[in-house]
Design a protein around this motif. Structure first.
Motif, short mmCIF file in Angstrom:
data_model
loop_
_atom_site.label_atom_id
_atom_site.label_comp_id
_atom_site.label_asym_id
_atom_site.label_seq_id
_atom_site.Cartn_x
_atom_site.Cartn_y
_atom_site.Cartn_z
N UNK A 162 8.69 -29.15 -2.29
CA UNK A 162 7.43 -28.95 -1.54
C UNK A 162 7.46 -30.27 -0.38
N UNK A 163 8.08 -31.32 -0.95
CA UNK A 163 8.33 -32.35 0.24
C UNK A 163 9.27 -31.72 1.00
N UNK A 164 10.33 -31.37 0.85
CA UNK A 164 11.30 -30.94 1.89
C UNK A 164 10.65 -29.88 2.84
N UNK A 165 10.23 -28.84 2.26
CA UNK A 165 9.54 -27.87 3.00
C UNK A 165 8.37 -28.47 4.08
N UNK A 166 7.59 -29.01 3.53
CA UNK A 166 6.55 -29.96 4.24
C UNK A 166 7.32 -30.59 5.45
N UNK A 167 8.25 -31.51 5.13
CA UNK A 167 9.02 -32.26 6.27
C UNK A 167 9.64 -31.26 7.20
N UNK A 168 10.19 -30.22 6.67
CA UNK A 168 10.88 -29.37 7.70
C UNK A 168 9.77 -28.70 8.63
N UNK A 169 8.70 -28.24 8.01
CA UNK A 169 7.66 -27.42 8.90
C UNK A 169 6.77 -28.58 9.69
N UNK A 170 6.40 -29.42 9.31
CA UNK A 170 5.77 -30.27 10.10
C UNK A 170 6.58 -31.13 11.16
N UNK A 171 7.85 -31.16 10.89
CA UNK A 171 8.79 -31.71 12.16
C UNK A 171 8.79 -30.74 13.24
#
Length: 125
Positions: A111-120
């Motif tokens: 979740x942390x990785x996907x969140x960071x990649x999506x919101x970047x």
């Protein structure tokens, strides 16, 4: 302090995050019957999915605050450990397992990785 709580509750995503947290606690602590179809270690996938959803929803709910993303991730991790400890201490029909904590952690990290990649990529969101 009360105004901060009111502002948090105005946001529907925060309410969803709170309900998700409560829902995971309830499902983790009630007595569940046997599944009609038994698949080996499917519960680990369920743990990872539940904690993926928990972490992602909290990250989205608190994205406009000054709360650190790493603190949110750590709190979700700690929550998973507390739930596993409660399963051992307050229930006689559930067991806490280290593999469940590992599955929880896997979901949290994804979740942390996907969140960071999506919101970047979508800073305007």
């Amino acid at each position: 302090m009360l105004n901060n709580i009111k502002n948090l509750l105005k946001d529907k995503v925060t309410i969803i995050a709170i309900l998700t947290t409560i829902g995971i606690a309830i499902i983790s602590l009630i007595k569940l019957g046997k599944a009609p179809i038994q698949i080996n270690n499917i519960d680990k996938v369920e743990h990872a999915l539940a904690y993926f959803i928990l972490t992602f929803v909290w990250l989205v709910a608190l994205r406009r605050t000054k709360i650190s993303k790493l603190l949110i991730v750590f709190c979700c991790f700690l929550y998973g450990i507390i739930i596993e400890a409660l399963q051992v201490t307050i229930t006689s029909y559930r067991s806490g397992e280290i593999l469940d904590v590992i599955a929880n952690t896997t979901g949290i990290l994804i979740a942390f990785i996907i969140y960071n990649s999506f919101f970047k990529k979508n800073k305007a969101i």
